[in-house]
Design a protein around this motif. Structure first.
Motif, PDB file in Angstrom:
ATOM      1  N   ASP A  41      -1.749   0.215   6.670  1.00  0.00           N
ATOM      2  CA  ASP A  41      -1.349  -0.791   5.695  1.00  0.00           C
ATOM      3  C   ASP A  41      -0.958  -0.365   4.526  1.00  0.00           C
ATOM      4  N   LEU A  42      -1.930   0.434   3.932  1.00  0.00           N
ATOM      5  CA  LEU A  42      -1.445   0.966   2.598  1.00  0.00           C
ATOM      6  C   LEU A  42      -0.379   1.848   2.640  1.00  0.00           C
ATOM      7  N   PHE A  43       0.105   2.672   3.656  1.00  0.00           N
ATOM      8  CA  PHE A  43       1.177   3.423   3.835  1.00  0.00           C
ATOM      9  C   PHE A  43       2.347   2.618   3.824  1.00  0.00           C
ATOM     10  N   SER A  44       2.128   1.663   4.487  1.00  0.00           N
ATOM     11  CA  SER A  44       3.448   0.452   4.686  1.00  0.00           C
ATOM     12  C   SER A  44       3.737  -0.195   3.448  1.00  0.00           C
ATOM     13  N   LEU A  45       2.322  -0.454   2.883  1.00  0.00           N
ATOM     14  CA  LEU A  45       2.768  -1.113   1.448  1.00  0.00           C
ATOM     15  C   LEU A  45       3.609  -0.113   0.686  1.00  0.00           C
TER      16      LEU A  45
END
Length: 81
Positions: A41-45
């Motif tokens: 999720d962090l990399f997607s954000l």
């Protein structure tokens, strides 16, 4: 908050008999899964943020172009033939 999937996994582990601590193993697996999901999720954000920044720079680049205050007629008037 109770997770039905987690509860079903705990129930399956309680039914089988084994020598090691199943609750500790399940907790370790779930913590690892939560870390992996959180990292994804962090990399997607960050990816969405970078994409939005590139779109903003692309749309705003036309407004940053240098502007000359001279008119085209004054440029030719200053030149000697």
């Amino acid at each position: 908050m109770r997770d039905p999937f987690e509860e079903s996994l705990r129930d399956l582990l309680k039914v089988s008999s084994s020598t090691h601590d199943d609750d500790a193993t399940l907790d370790r697996v779930l913590k690892t899964a939560n870390r992996q999901v959180g990292a994804g999720d962090l990399f997607s954000l960050i990816g969405h943020w970078f994409s939005a920044l590139m779109i903003a720079l692309n749309n705003g680049s036309a407004h940053v172009a240098p502007v000359s205050r001279r008119t085209s007629t004054s440029r030719f008037a200053d030149k000697a033939d």
